[in-house]
Design a protein around this motif. Structure first.
Motif, PDB file in Angstrom:
ATOM      1  N   ILE B  10     119.706  51.999  13.930  1.00  0.00           N
ATOM      2  CA  ILE B  10     120.189  51.611  15.261  1.00  0.00           C
ATOM      3  C   ILE B  10     119.988  52.760  16.256  1.00  0.00           C
ATOM      4  N   LYS B  11     120.262  53.985  15.801  1.00  0.00           N
ATOM      5  CA  LYS B  11     120.072  55.127  16.699  1.00  0.00           C
ATOM      6  C   LYS B  11     118.597  55.254  17.094  1.00  0.00           C
ATOM      7  N   SER B  12     117.709  54.997  16.130  1.00  0.00           N
ATOM      8  CA  SER B  12     116.273  55.072  16.422  1.00  0.00           C
ATOM      9  C   SER B  12     115.888  54.049  17.483  1.00  0.00           C
ATOM     10  N   LEU B  13     116.446  52.829  17.358  1.00  0.00           N
ATOM     11  CA  LEU B  13     116.142  51.793  18.347  1.00  0.00           C
ATOM     12  C   LEU B  13     116.672  52.218  19.724  1.00  0.00           C
ATOM     13  N   GLU B  14     117.863  52.808  19.735  1.00  0.00           N
ATOM     14  CA  GLU B  14     118.412  53.292  21.016  1.00  0.00           C
ATOM     15  C   GLU B  14     117.482  54.332  21.634  1.00  0.00           C
ATOM     16  N   LEU B  15     117.016  55.255  20.803  1.00  0.00           N
ATOM     17  CA  LEU B  15     116.152  56.323  21.324  1.00  0.00           C
ATOM     18  C   LEU B  15     114.799  55.789  21.778  1.00  0.00           C
ATOM     19  N   GLU B  16     114.373  54.662  21.224  1.00  0.00           N
ATOM     20  CA  GLU B  16     113.131  54.043  21.683  1.00  0.00           C
ATOM     21  C   GLU B  16     113.348  53.262  22.977  1.00  0.00           C
ATOM     22  N   GLY B  17     114.556  53.265  23.475  1.00  0.00           N
ATOM     23  CA  GLY B  17     114.832  52.618  24.753  1.00  0.00           C
ATOM     24  C   GLY B  17     115.111  51.127  24.642  1.00  0.00           C
ATOM     25  N   VAL B  18     115.436  50.669  23.426  1.00  0.00           N
ATOM     26  CA  VAL B  18     115.693  49.233  23.250  1.00  0.00           C
ATOM     27  C   VAL B  18     117.004  48.860  23.938  1.00  0.00           C
ATOM     28  N   GLU B  19     116.948  47.814  24.767  1.00  0.00           N
ATOM     29  CA  GLU B  19     118.157  47.352  25.457  1.00  0.00           C
ATOM     30  C   GLU B  19     118.743  46.130  24.788  1.00  0.00           C
ATOM     31  N   VAL B  20     117.874  45.369  24.151  1.00  0.00           N
ATOM     32  CA  VAL B  20     118.357  44.110  23.583  1.00  0.00           C
ATOM     33  C   VAL B  20     117.623  43.796  22.279  1.00  0.00           C
ATOM     34  N   ILE B  21     118.396  43.297  21.310  1.00  0.00           N
ATOM     35  CA  ILE B  21     117.834  42.811  20.048  1.00  0.00           C
ATOM     36  C   ILE B  21     118.143  41.323  19.965  1.00  0.00           C
ATOM     37  N   PHE B  22     117.134  40.532  19.661  1.00  0.00           N
ATOM     38  CA  PHE B  22     117.338  39.115  19.412  1.00  0.00           C
ATOM     39  C   PHE B  22     117.385  38.944  17.898  1.00  0.00           C
ATOM     40  N   GLY B  23     118.452  38.390  17.373  1.00  0.00           N
ATOM     41  CA  GLY B  23     118.499  38.355  15.923  1.00  0.00           C
ATOM     42  C   GLY B  23     119.547  37.425  15.352  1.00  0.00           C
TER      43      GLY B  23
END
Lengths: 163, 583
Positions: B10-23
């Protein structure tokens, strides 16, 4: 005489699943892989895959470009058999009762192969040579009765510059 | 050991600038869902994993940023295969995280296990099974890098449960965020070429300067490369008319005098014919798709080809290029403009005024036409789309499903802004529009987002309207209900002697208004032409929940022009209303 087959030398990352990715590209287009040899290079991080496919099938340009798109593929070279040195290893078990055993040993010596195992009525032999020489020996051994035959698939390197 | 795999993911996704996950969570991905509770990343809970994938695609279409979807192992993974294939065909940047059974169970036919890597190999740009918790940050960085650079595409990262589950010692790891240099050196085989070869650029400029009948054939690559401005500059500098493929609608403004609109099987007469008669085709980020070329042997027979694409495998795949250029469309177009300017002013190029006049004459002779319905008859879908277009904001984002309604939308909408057209081009995925529109709206909440859908498509993914209602994502659906699988019906009418096989769906079953209302939408049924405008106006005013407008449309209406499958573009059928004109 133009070669009947393409030899592709594919340098890849040495990791799980790479061979499946490479072979899947051939499978998707219905190309049969004639022979395949894979082993790590001198640098353990990389492996070299030598793929032989029939020339009669569709031109290879598209497959080579698609292979290049695979993240784990580093480099692809097509080795024209006329400009490369090729070797393959073959192991054969052949029926060799006493009355023909001498003939078989003579054949193996002519081809500069080796007898690697001896049974009561059988001989096992090996030959590492140009793939066409393997074809020749295979043909000559067939009348004696081949019990088992295994080839590794060819490996190849470009011929060295002489001038 | 200062973290665990789940938190690191999750931290990696945050650092990649992800704002939203569809899941949608499930057993194997459960441990990753726990840290989501503490993350600023928004999670949109879908009703079917296919919806998550198409939402991520819609998000990427509308924003240009990678869409992210997360699902569990087994059926979760298989349900997202279609969106992966769709994104692969249309070069959509997307990262999909799938849960996987614990490492020790892989290959044992464990509960909800499938060979996700094997299944998705052919429909992803890359996929990877991560086997150690400490490798997660690098795998995520690589996934985003691969998805968004070169020719964009979907990347799948498969995560076994044990390396993300804090109760399992295998999940313990020390946090380390790889640098850009470490990411690129970790992939020695991945170095996309972005800059065009200078010699080829000069050759391209020389061909352009000496062409008498040139056409720019702009494809989806223009949008991926954010090259719309550069394309406009090139067109205006040279005065060369531009066709925009189905994937490139909006890449060049439809209201521009040089825009000829969509070519291909259902392209307009001028776009199709100007390509056929051209002596130079400047293909920019387009791939000579069979729906554009028709019979390849007779496609643009007199044209020399300049082909610019970031993917070397596209060059020469269908048609040999006289000047192939591997590179990023924006960079290459900018270089071509420089090279043209270096040749001199307009006097250095052949005057193409006669060609422009010819093209204009075709446009005048063969505009898009349809017959208005008479009172009491079912609505004409084209009329509905014209009203929708004229009554919605100019920068409205339009998503569509696949079939007749998709072609009519592409034909009748005026796309004057890039990134306003969201559709499934290559794969032709029915049911794409509702989830894709939801994803687009999440990415661009400031825009009005309309999904134009058919009744066949609607029934494939309508459940995501529950997601939209729950998450307060106010998309609007224009459902063109002709009670048929319309495009298949059209083919059966035209090519199978009017033998209609398994294409009738019924206008009333299901009751779309009741269904939409049950899913939390405002819903209206529209049956007469004078109701169309007011209903659209009402829908455009609603901004707190999804709206479904069900338009009862005429099933006998067919999409024209049409180039019949397997025939030459020269045999374009303009339809019964224009047959015989100018011949």
């Amino acid at each position: 005489m133009p070669p009947k087959y393409h030899v592709l030398s594919v340098l890849v990352e040495n990791r799980a699943g790479v061979l499946a990715r490479v072979s899947a590209l051939f499978a998707r287009r219905g190309y049969n892989i004639y022979s395949l040899a894979v082993a790590p290079t001198d640098d353990e991080r990389f492996s070299r895959i030598t793929v032989v496919v029939d020339v009669e099938q569709a031109p290879l340009e598209q497959v080579v470009k698609q292979l290049n798109k695979l993240i784990h593929v580093i480099k692809i070279s097509e080795l024209d058999p006329r400009d490369s040195v090729e070797r393959e290893l073959m192991l054969v078990t052949v029926k060799a009762p006493a009355e023909v055993r001498g003939q078989i040993i003579e054949l193996v010596e002519l081809f500069e192969g080796r007898i690697i195992d001896v049974g009561r009525d059988e001989l096992a032999l090996s030959l590492d040579e140009h793939p066409e020489r393997l074809d020749d020996l295979e043909e000559l051994l067939r009348p004696f009765g081949i019990i088992d035959l295994q080839r590794t698939g060819r490996v190849a390197l470009p011929k060295l510059e002489r001038s | 050991m200062n973290t665990n795999g789940g938190q690191a993911l999750i931290k990696s996704l945050e650092l990649e600038g992800v704002e939203v996950i569809f899941g949608l969570p499930g057993g194997a991905i459960l441990p990753v869902y726990d840290p989501i509770l503490d993350s600023p990343i928004r999670h949109v809970l879908v009703r079917h994993e296919q919806g998550a994938g198409h939402m991520a695609e819609g998000f990427a279409h509308a924003t240009g940023r990678p869409g992210v979807a997360m699902v569990t192992s087994g059926p979760g993974a298989t349900n997202i295969v279609t969106p992966l294939a769709d994104a692969y065909m249309d070069s959509i940047p997307m990262v999909v995280i799938t849960g996987q059974v614990p490492l020790a169970s892989i290959g044992t036919d464990a509960f909800q296990e499938c060979d996700t890597l094997g299944i998705t190999r052919g429909v992803t740009k890359h996929n990877e099974l991560v086997t150690r918790a400490e490798d997660i940050p690098m795998a995520i960085r690589q996934a985003f890098h691969i998805a968004t650079t070169g020719r964009p595409g979907p990347v799948l990262v498969d995560i076994p449960k044990d390396i993300v589950d804090p109760r399992n010692p295998a999940s313990a790891m020390n946090w380390n965020w790889p640098t850009d240099a470490e990411v690129s050196s970790s992939m020695p085989g991945y170095k996309p070429t972005t800059k065009g070869h200078p010699k080829k650029i000069k050759e391209a400029a020389a061909l352009i300067a000496t062409a008498r009948k040139p056409i720019i054939y702009a494809g989806g690559g223009i949008l991926k490369a954010r090259a719309a401005e550069a394309l406009r500059e090139l067109a205006e500098l040279t005065g060369i008319p531009v066709v925009t493929t189905l994937m490139a609608r909006g890449a060049f403004p439809d209201d521009h005098e040089l825009c000829l609109g969509m070519p291909g099987m259902h392209g307009n007469y001028t776009a199709v014919t100007s390509i056929q008669k051209s002596d130079l085709l400047i293909a920019l980020g387009s791939r000579f798709d069979d729906r554009v070329t028709g019979k390849v042997d007779s496609f643009a027979p007199d044209a020399r080809i300049i082909h610019v694409d970031i993917d070397p495998a596209e060059l020469g795949k269908v048609r040999r290029a006289d000047v192939p250029i591997v590179g990023d469309c924006r960079l290459v177009i900018e270089e071509i403009i420089k090279a043209l300017n270096a040749l001199g002013g307009p006097e250095s190029r052949i005057d193409i005024t006669p060609w422009r006049q010819q093209v204009s004459a075709w446009q005048e002779l063969y505009p898009l036409v349809y017959e208005q319905s008479i009172d009491g008859d079912l609505l004409k879908p084209q009329y509905v789309l014209e009203q929708l277009r004229d009554r919605s904001p100019a920068d409205t984002i339009v998503a569509s499903g696949v079939g007749q309604h998709q072609m009519w939308t592409s034909q009748y909408w005026k796309f004057n802004y890039p990134y306003t057209w969201v559709n499934s081009g290559g794969l032709g995925t029915m049911g794409f529009s509702i989830p894709a529109a939801i994803g687009a709206k999440v990415g661009r909440p400031d825009r009005t987002v309309w999904a134009v859908d058919g009744d066949g498509c609607f029934q494939m993914t309508a459940q995501e309207l529950v997601t939209a209602a729950t998450e307060r994502i106010p998309v609007k659906i224009a459902l063109l209900n002709n009670a048929y699988l319309g495009m298949v019906r059209q083919w059966q009418e035209m090519f199978y002697g009017e033998r209609y096989s398994e294409v009738y769906l019924s206008p009333d079953l299901p009751d779309y208004v009741k269904w939409a209302e049950a899913m939390g939408c405002v819903a209206l049924r529209v049956e007469s032409p004078d109701e169309v405008g007011p209903a659209i106006d009402k829908a455009n005013e609603i901004n707190d929940r999804p709206v479904v407008l069900e338009f009862r449309t005429d099933a006998s209406e067919k999409v024209f022009p049409m180039v019949s499958p397997g025939t030459s573009n020269d045999q374009i059928d303009v339809g019964p209303l224009q047959n015989g004109l100018g011949r």
